[in-house]
Design a protein around this motif. Structure first.
Motif, short mmCIF file in Angstrom:
data_model
loop_
_atom_site.label_atom_id
_atom_site.label_comp_id
_atom_site.label_asym_id
_atom_site.label_seq_id
_atom_site.Cartn_x
_atom_site.Cartn_y
_atom_site.Cartn_z
N LYS A 112 -8.86 -8.72 12.14
CA LYS A 112 -7.81 -8.16 13.01
C LYS A 112 -6.48 -8.86 12.76
O LYS A 112 -5.43 -8.21 12.68
CB LYS A 112 -8.21 -8.29 14.47
CG LYS A 112 -7.23 -7.64 15.44
CD LYS A 112 -7.74 -7.66 16.87
CE LYS A 112 -6.76 -6.95 17.80
NZ LYS A 112 -7.26 -6.91 19.20
N ASP A 113 -6.52 -10.18 12.61
CA ASP A 113 -5.29 -10.92 12.33
C ASP A 113 -4.75 -10.56 10.94
O ASP A 113 -3.53 -10.43 10.76
CB ASP A 113 -5.57 -12.42 12.40
CG ASP A 113 -5.94 -12.88 13.81
OD1 ASP A 113 -5.62 -12.16 14.77
OD2 ASP A 113 -6.55 -13.96 13.93
N ALA A 114 -5.65 -10.39 9.97
CA ALA A 114 -5.22 -10.01 8.63
C ALA A 114 -4.60 -8.62 8.62
O ALA A 114 -3.59 -8.38 7.93
CB ALA A 114 -6.41 -10.06 7.67
N GLU A 115 -5.18 -7.71 9.39
CA GLU A 115 -4.68 -6.33 9.42
C GLU A 115 -3.25 -6.26 9.95
O GLU A 115 -2.48 -5.37 9.57
CB GLU A 115 -5.60 -5.46 10.27
CG GLU A 115 -5.26 -3.99 10.23
CD GLU A 115 -6.19 -3.16 11.10
OE1 GLU A 115 -6.12 -1.92 11.01
OE2 GLU A 115 -6.97 -3.75 11.87
N ALA A 116 -2.88 -7.20 10.82
CA ALA A 116 -1.52 -7.21 11.35
C ALA A 116 -0.49 -7.46 10.25
O ALA A 116 0.67 -7.03 10.35
CB ALA A 116 -1.39 -8.29 12.43
N VAL A 117 -0.91 -8.13 9.17
CA VAL A 117 -0.01 -8.41 8.05
C VAL A 117 -0.29 -7.49 6.87
O VAL A 117 0.62 -7.02 6.20
CB VAL A 117 -0.16 -9.89 7.60
CG1 VAL A 117 0.79 -10.20 6.44
CG2 VAL A 117 0.09 -10.83 8.77
N ILE A 118 -1.57 -7.22 6.62
CA ILE A 118 -2.01 -6.35 5.51
C ILE A 118 -2.70 -5.13 6.13
O ILE A 118 -3.90 -5.13 6.36
CB ILE A 118 -2.99 -7.09 4.58
CG1 ILE A 118 -2.44 -8.44 4.13
CG2 ILE A 118 -3.35 -6.21 3.38
CD1 ILE A 118 -1.22 -8.35 3.23
N PRO A 119 -1.96 -4.06 6.45
CA PRO A 119 -2.54 -2.94 7.20
C PRO A 119 -3.67 -2.20 6.49
O PRO A 119 -4.54 -1.63 7.13
CB PRO A 119 -1.34 -2.00 7.42
CG PRO A 119 -0.14 -2.85 7.20
CD PRO A 119 -0.54 -3.87 6.19
N ALA A 120 -3.65 -2.19 5.15
CA ALA A 120 -4.67 -1.47 4.39
C ALA A 120 -4.81 -2.13 3.03
O ALA A 120 -3.82 -2.56 2.43
CB ALA A 120 -4.30 0.00 4.23
N ILE A 121 -6.05 -2.19 2.54
CA ILE A 121 -6.30 -2.84 1.26
C ILE A 121 -7.46 -2.14 0.56
O ILE A 121 -8.40 -1.64 1.22
CB ILE A 121 -6.61 -4.35 1.46
CG1 ILE A 121 -6.74 -5.07 0.12
CG2 ILE A 121 -7.83 -4.54 2.33
CD1 ILE A 121 -6.83 -6.57 0.25
N SER A 122 -7.39 -2.07 -0.76
CA SER A 122 -8.47 -1.49 -1.55
C SER A 122 -8.47 -2.16 -2.91
O SER A 122 -7.65 -3.03 -3.20
CB SER A 122 -8.30 0.02 -1.71
OG SER A 122 -7.28 0.30 -2.65
N ALA A 123 -9.38 -1.73 -3.77
CA ALA A 123 -9.44 -2.28 -5.12
C ALA A 123 -8.18 -1.94 -5.92
O ALA A 123 -7.87 -2.61 -6.90
CB ALA A 123 -10.68 -1.76 -5.84
N MET A 124 -7.45 -0.91 -5.50
CA MET A 124 -6.26 -0.49 -6.23
C MET A 124 -5.02 -1.28 -5.83
O MET A 124 -4.06 -1.35 -6.58
CB MET A 124 -6.01 1.01 -5.99
CG MET A 124 -7.14 1.90 -6.47
SD MET A 124 -6.85 3.63 -6.07
CE MET A 124 -5.39 3.97 -7.04
N GLY A 125 -5.03 -1.86 -4.63
CA GLY A 125 -3.87 -2.59 -4.15
C GLY A 125 -3.88 -2.64 -2.63
O GLY A 125 -4.92 -2.48 -2.00
N TYR A 126 -2.72 -2.87 -2.05
CA TYR A 126 -2.65 -2.96 -0.59
C TYR A 126 -1.32 -2.37 -0.12
O TYR A 126 -0.38 -2.21 -0.91
CB TYR A 126 -2.79 -4.41 -0.13
CG TYR A 126 -1.54 -5.25 -0.33
CD1 TYR A 126 -0.67 -5.51 0.74
CD2 TYR A 126 -1.21 -5.78 -1.57
CE1 TYR A 126 0.48 -6.26 0.57
CE2 TYR A 126 -0.07 -6.55 -1.75
CZ TYR A 126 0.78 -6.79 -0.67
OH TYR A 126 1.92 -7.53 -0.85
#
Length: 235
Positions: A173-187
């Protein structure tokens, strides 16, 4: 019916899930169901399924897309059945529903639908975006999530169920506040207001990606996984 094309239907899986819920009425139960009905490829002979969707005004025929969309129509009906059944049951139940990847249908269909090629990472991510929802048969707070990714969905489920977040999910949850979405292709970078490769991250975003990478490694490969984050999973 039990089989659509060559696979177990969504309806059949939902009926099995409901049976499980009904036989464990007095105890909590967690079910993770993966549907197979819509699995590719999409070149099934007509005698094995009934097509319900036809594309009109397209530049060419897209039989794979029509088969996939027909399967989605069956999925919609099966999902309506599941939600209707759960609404009538007294046991409090929360459903998290999502898709895990795009269908492998005609590339030209995507190009025509979008109106151009997918050259940038932002454009490519449009092909990998899938909807999700969290639903309960009792009142839960409503919210719209503008952007997220599959790794974060578990915490939405826990919060909807009123369960305190374990340390790992609080980290997410804390990470999502800074990185809203992430995948193998990028963020998705809030700074750039676009999807960028992970190795292009800077500042706070780079710090959170590094923390996440270290935590993943610790949980998956380290001989001494953290008991704080992974204690419930250590045998």
């Amino acid at each position: 019916e039990n089989i659509i094309r060559y696979y177990v239907s969504d309806q059949e899986m939902y009926e099995h899930m409901l049976q499980k819920l009904d036989t464990t009425e007095d105890a909590p139960v967690f079910l993770f169901g993966i549907t197979m009905q819509n699995h590719g490829g999409y070149e099934t002979p007509a005698e094995y399924y009934t097509k319900t969707i036809w594309l009109e005004n397209s530049s060419q025929a897209y039989p794979q897309a029509e088969e996939y969309l027909s399967m989605i129509h069956y999925s919609d009906m099966a999902l309506e059945y599941l939600i209707t059944e759960l609404e009538q049951r007294p046991k409090k139940t929360v459903v998290l529903f999502f898709g895990d990847h795009l269908p492998q249908i005609e590339t030209e269909f995507y190009t025509e639908l979008y109106g151009g090629s997918f050259d940038t990472l932002d454009q490519q991510m449009l092909r990998y975006t899938v909807p999700f929802f969290v639903w309960a048969n009792y009142d839960i707070p409503e919210q719209t999530v503008e952007r997220t990714s599959l790794n974060y969905l578990g915490r939405y489920l826990l919060e909807a169920a009123g369960i305190d977040l374990p340390p790992y999910y609080q980290f997410l949850k804390d990470a999502e506040a800074v990185i809203p979405a992430i995948s193998a292709m990028g963020y998705y970078s809030k700074t750039a207001q676009a999807y960028i490769p992970a190795d292009a991250a800077e500042g706070e975003e780079a710090q959170w990606l590094s923390r996440y990478e270290m935590l993943q490694y610790n949980g998956m490969f380290d001989n001494n996984p953290s008991t704080v984050f992974f204690g419930n999973y250590i045998c």
